[in-house]
Motif scaffolding. Structure first.
Motif, PDB file in Angstrom:
ATOM      1  N   GLU A 357       0.715  -1.173   0.007  1.00 39.14           N
ATOM      2  CA  GLU A 357      -0.015   0.072  -0.115  1.00 39.14           C
ATOM      3  C   GLU A 357       0.974   1.202   0.012  1.00 39.14           C
ATOM      4  O   GLU A 357       0.544   2.459  -0.669  1.00 39.14           O
ATOM      5  CB  GLU A 357      -1.008   0.084   1.283  1.00 39.14           C
ATOM      6  N   ASP A 390      -6.512  -6.550  -1.066  1.00 40.32           N
ATOM      7  CA  ASP A 390      -6.215  -5.145  -1.779  1.00 40.32           C
ATOM      8  C   ASP A 390      -5.446  -5.105  -2.689  1.00 40.32           C
ATOM      9  O   ASP A 390      -5.091  -3.783  -3.105  1.00 40.32           O
ATOM     10  CB  ASP A 390      -5.854  -4.072  -0.442  1.00 40.32           C
ATOM     11  N   SER A 404      -1.923  -1.554  -5.732  1.00 39.76           N
ATOM     12  CA  SER A 404      -2.443  -1.367  -4.586  1.00 39.76           C
ATOM     13  C   SER A 404      -3.869  -0.759  -4.703  1.00 39.76           C
ATOM     14  O   SER A 404      -3.695   0.504  -5.160  1.00 39.76           O
ATOM     15  CB  SER A 404      -1.785  -0.825  -3.453  1.00 39.76           C
ATOM     16  N   SER A 407      -4.303   2.466  -2.514  1.00 37.71           N
ATOM     17  CA  SER A 407      -3.410   3.666  -2.531  1.00 37.71           C
ATOM     18  C   SER A 407      -3.230   4.113  -3.989  1.00 37.71           C
ATOM     19  O   SER A 407      -2.657   5.342  -4.373  1.00 37.71           O
ATOM     20  CB  SER A 407      -2.054   3.468  -2.029  1.00 37.71           C
TER      21      SER A 407
END
Length: 421
Positions: A357, A390, A404, A407
């Motif tokens: 992330e 994710d 990600s 992000s």
């Protein structure tokens, strides 16, 4: 059938213009459209601006060279070299990540398009700056000084952007083009000033501070912020495909038939009790505090709905294999021809890419990775995506891209090049 003509203005230094140009290449394959390619310059756009950061201003100091090179070659050798030269420079700048090696990039690009080595001198010459500025002024004049690159013009309307990543391919690219043109035309027709010669409507990708390529933004799946020229930034409206908006509006009206001015449906108002006194004011209910943590957890990207859930896969070529876990997505490439930066560690480095992330990196390894994929991995066909936890990866003939979802950070890797973002 005669092709329609779209005009595309770019600065080769801008990664977002590069993404949009890849989409336009796909559009030209599936729609009767010829694209004319023109230079514009972020250096020229920002030369008299005071509201840009020092780091961005420093990057502009070298950004004029590739623009001068492309425009000078157009002047000396012909328009037919503009797009091939842009492709050659852009591939080295963006997928290969060689922005810090500008001189060598330009030398290689000139050679790739078959021009003599001395053509590189045009990168340092201001002899053709007048035509460069004229090209820039034509493009930016369609959308206004508050935006940047890319600019696309088609059938009397002009867009700033949109930026799309990854660039859709085939008919998906064509459908997005149809939607952008339809939305921009709809916005233009709602503003009488957009119907007269010289008026503008624009498709704008917001940039933070300055008039520039918004290189400090994380990529988003599909950005289609439509703004009519003349509206303030505070009233810019988000427009998606008109037909989708109509369907959503109808659905909302059916499910929430609330009369105008009535705060809640009458059926939901509680009846008064004997204990309540007429005119007695009840204490106002406290507004629930917004959960800041929930806001922070809003995903930056929306994976495709038809994505599978393979935690480990290999591409059809067998050269790239990936694993998606709880905290990261990691891909290994068996063989490659791209250059690897100076090794920052003693262990193996350069064949494994990883995104969490927080960042996308080429991690330092304790041992040499395998040169072939483990047995038993599921094959992710070209054009397919997988989402686990994710993290999201897409397999294409041009390589693998992983993100990600939270992000928007990620990487792309192929035999010839890689990039992190």
């Amino acid at each position: 059938m005669t092709d329609d003509v779209a005009d595309f203005w770019f600065d080769p230094a801008c990664p977002w213009a590069w993404m949009t140009s890849r989409w336009m290449d796909e559009v030209a394959k599936v729609r009767n459209i010829t694209v004319n390619w023109h230079v514009m310059s972020l250096t020229v756009l920002n030369e008299d601006k005071d509201d840009i950061s020092e780091s961005y201003r420093a990057s502009l100091a070298t950004a004029m060279a590739p623009v001068r090179l492309i425009n000078g070659i157009r002047e000396v050798h012909g328009q037919e070299y503009v797009k091939p030269l842009y492709d050659a420079i852009g591939t080295r700048y963006h997928p290969q990540g060689r922005r810090d090696d500008q001189r060598q990039v330009l030398i290689e690009s000139v050679a790739e398009v078959g021009l003599p080595a001395e053509a590189i001198d045009l990168a340092d010459s201001g002899a053709h700056d007048e035509s460069l500025r004229a090209s820039h002024d034509r493009g930016i004049g369609l959308v206004g000084q508050d935006v940047g690159t890319p600019v696309v013009a088609f059938n009397g309307i002009a867009f700033f952007g949109p930026v799309v990543t990854p660039a859709p391919k085939g008919e998906e690219a064509g459908k997005l083009w149809d939607a952008v043109v339809q939305a921009a035309a709809s916005r233009a027709s709602s503003n009488s000033s957009a119907l007269v010669p010289g008026a503008r409507s624009s498709t704008e990708v917001p940039a933070a501070g300055g008039r520039k390529c918004p290189a400090d933004r994380q990529p988003v799946k599909e950005v289609l912020t439509m703004a009519a020229r003349g509206l303030s930034r505070g009233v810019m409206a988000l427009i998606v495909v008109d037909s989708i908006l109509v369907v959503v509006l109808i659905a909302l009206l059916i499910s929430h038939p609330r009369p105008e001015g009535e705060p809640t449906p009458a059926a939901t108002e509680p009846a008064a009790t004997a204990d309540e006194e007429p005119g007695r004011e009840e204490p106002e209910a406290e507004e629930p505090e917004e959960d800041e943590e929930d806001e922070e957890d809003e995903p930056a990207l929306q994976p495709p709905e038809d994505a599978v859930s393979e935690a480990a896969f290999v591409t059809p070529s067998g050269n790239i294999w990936c694993e998606l876990g709880a905290d990261s997505a990691t891909c290994t490439i068996g063989s490659h021809s791209y250059s690897v930066p100076d090794q920052p560690c003693d262990g193996p480095y350069g064949r494994v890419l990883q995104v969490s992330e927080d960042e996308a990196t080429l991690p330092c390894l304790s041992e040499e990775p395998a040169t072939s994929a483990p047995d038993g991995l599921a094959e992710l066909d070209y054009g397919e995506s997988t989402v686990v936890n994710d993290f999201w990866c897409t397999s294409e003939e041009s390589g693998v891209t992983c993100y990600s979802v939270m992000s928007g950070r990620g990487f792309s890797v192929a035999r010839a090049n890689y990039t992190t973002f």
